[in-house]
Design a protein around this motif. Structure first.
Motif, PDB file in Angstrom:
ATOM      1  N   PHE A 134       0.826  -1.204   0.000  1.00 26.86           N
ATOM      2  CA  PHE A 134       0.000   0.000   0.000  1.00 26.86           C
ATOM      3  C   PHE A 134       0.861   1.254   0.000  1.00 26.86           C
ATOM      4  O   PHE A 134       0.613   2.198  -0.755  1.00 26.86           O
ATOM      5  CB  PHE A 134      -0.938  -0.008   1.215  1.00 26.86           C
ATOM      6  N   VAL A 135       1.881   1.278   0.863  1.00 23.42           N
ATOM      7  CA  VAL A 135       2.775   2.448   0.921  1.00 23.42           C
ATOM      8  C   VAL A 135       3.484   2.635  -0.414  1.00 23.42           C
ATOM      9  O   VAL A 135       3.617   3.763  -0.917  1.00 23.42           O
ATOM     10  CB  VAL A 135       3.783   2.291   2.085  1.00 23.42           C
ATOM     11  N   GLU A 191       4.191   5.647  -5.496  1.00 23.39           N
ATOM     12  CA  GLU A 191       4.181   5.648  -6.960  1.00 23.39           C
ATOM     13  C   GLU A 191       3.154   6.640  -7.506  1.00 23.39           C
ATOM     14  O   GLU A 191       3.428   7.362  -8.468  1.00 23.39           O
ATOM     15  CB  GLU A 191       3.896   4.242  -7.480  1.00 23.39           C
ATOM     16  N   VAL A 192       1.966   6.694  -6.902  1.00 25.84           N
ATOM     17  CA  VAL A 192       0.943   7.645  -7.359  1.00 25.84           C
ATOM     18  C   VAL A 192       1.420   9.077  -7.157  1.00 25.84           C
ATOM     19  O   VAL A 192       1.245   9.934  -8.036  1.00 25.84           O
ATOM     20  CB  VAL A 192      -0.395   7.396  -6.618  1.00 25.84           C
ATOM     21  N   LYS A 219       3.980   9.863  -9.818  1.00 20.24           N
ATOM     22  CA  LYS A 219       3.370  10.032 -11.139  1.00 20.24           C
ATOM     23  C   LYS A 219       2.680  11.384 -11.254  1.00 20.24           C
ATOM     24  O   LYS A 219       2.623  11.968 -12.326  1.00 20.24           O
ATOM     25  CB  LYS A 219       2.351   8.928 -11.403  1.00 20.24           C
ATOM     26  N   ARG A 220       2.125  11.887 -10.166  1.00 21.99           N
ATOM     27  CA  ARG A 220       1.382  13.155 -10.203  1.00 21.99           C
ATOM     28  C   ARG A 220       2.238  14.338  -9.767  1.00 21.99           C
ATOM     29  O   ARG A 220       1.709  15.423  -9.567  1.00 21.99           O
ATOM     30  CB  ARG A 220       0.155  13.042  -9.314  1.00 21.99           C
ATOM     31  N   CYS A 221       3.531  14.106  -9.590  1.00 17.85           N
ATOM     32  CA  CYS A 221       4.477  15.172  -9.227  1.00 17.85           C
ATOM     33  C   CYS A 221       4.078  15.859  -7.921  1.00 17.85           C
ATOM     34  O   CYS A 221       4.072  17.087  -7.825  1.00 17.85           O
ATOM     35  CB  CYS A 221       4.619  16.192 -10.352  1.00 17.85           C
ATOM     36  N   ALA A 239      -5.062  16.903  -8.149  1.00 18.08           N
ATOM     37  CA  ALA A 239      -4.993  16.068  -9.348  1.00 18.08           C
ATOM     38  C   ALA A 239      -5.421  14.625  -9.102  1.00 18.08           C
ATOM     39  O   ALA A 239      -5.289  13.797  -9.972  1.00 18.08           O
ATOM     40  CB  ALA A 239      -3.588  16.076  -9.953  1.00 18.08           C
ATOM     41  N   LEU A 240      -5.948  14.312  -7.936  1.00 15.80           N
ATOM     42  CA  LEU A 240      -6.471  12.975  -7.688  1.00 15.80           C
ATOM     43  C   LEU A 240      -7.994  13.027  -7.749  1.00 15.80           C
ATOM     44  O   LEU A 240      -8.606  13.963  -7.232  1.00 15.80           O
ATOM     45  CB  LEU A 240      -6.053  12.458  -6.313  1.00 15.80           C
ATOM     46  N   PRO A 241      -8.639  12.053  -8.356  1.00 11.84           N
ATOM     47  CA  PRO A 241     -10.104  12.068  -8.403  1.00 11.84           C
ATOM     48  C   PRO A 241     -10.695  11.776  -7.028  1.00 11.84           C
ATOM     49  O   PRO A 241     -10.160  10.978  -6.276  1.00 11.84           O
ATOM     50  CB  PRO A 241     -10.436  10.940  -9.380  1.00 11.84           C
TER      51      PRO A 241
END
Length: 134
Positions: A14-15, A20-21, A24-26, A42-44
């Motif tokens: 999970f961590v 990684e997310v 990816k989203r800087c 930037a996350l839904p």
């Protein structure tokens, strides 16, 4: 330990996914502390219908678990009452034959005698020590 290894593995996965997310989203790691849950930039966000479905599922699984545990306790109590009754039926003629009075039964303790202020053992005595909590 061997019992904890699945939990450690799952939490590490999970961590790793979270990191990684964020990469990816800087996003910076400090955004975890400043942004409210499900409101990262930037996350839904989760839809309210989905959240209500999750709540209903959790409630249903909790009720099923409680009913299962209660039925197991009921079976245990019924078996224990039956064995106590058998012992009582066995001992009554023995006391009568020796012309003795059977011992008095203990007085039952009311449920109000037990406190309801529950504290989780992890809070009272954390397994990682009080120094970490400070």
């Amino acid at each position: 330990s061997k019992e904890d290894s699945p939990y450690v593995k799952a939490s590490w996965m999970f961590v790793r996914e979270c990191i990684e997310v964020m990469d990816k989203r800087c996003l910076a790691y400090s955004s975890l502390g400043t942004s409210p849950l499900f409101q990262f930039p930037a996350l839904p966000t989760l839809d309210s219908h989905f959240i209500s479905q999750i709540k209903a599922f959790c409630r249903e699984s909790m009720i099923v678990s409680l009913v299962k545990t209660a039925s197991e306790l009921e079976i245990y109590a019924r078996e224990f009452e039956l064995s106590c009754n058998n012992l009582d039926q066995l001992l009554k003629p023995t006391f009568h034959m020796y012309r003795l009075d059977p011992p008095a039964l203990p007085t039952p303790v009311p449920l109000t005698a037990y406190p309801l202020d529950f504290q989780a053992p992890e809070v009272v005595s954390p397994p990682w020590g009080t120094e970490v909590m400070a």
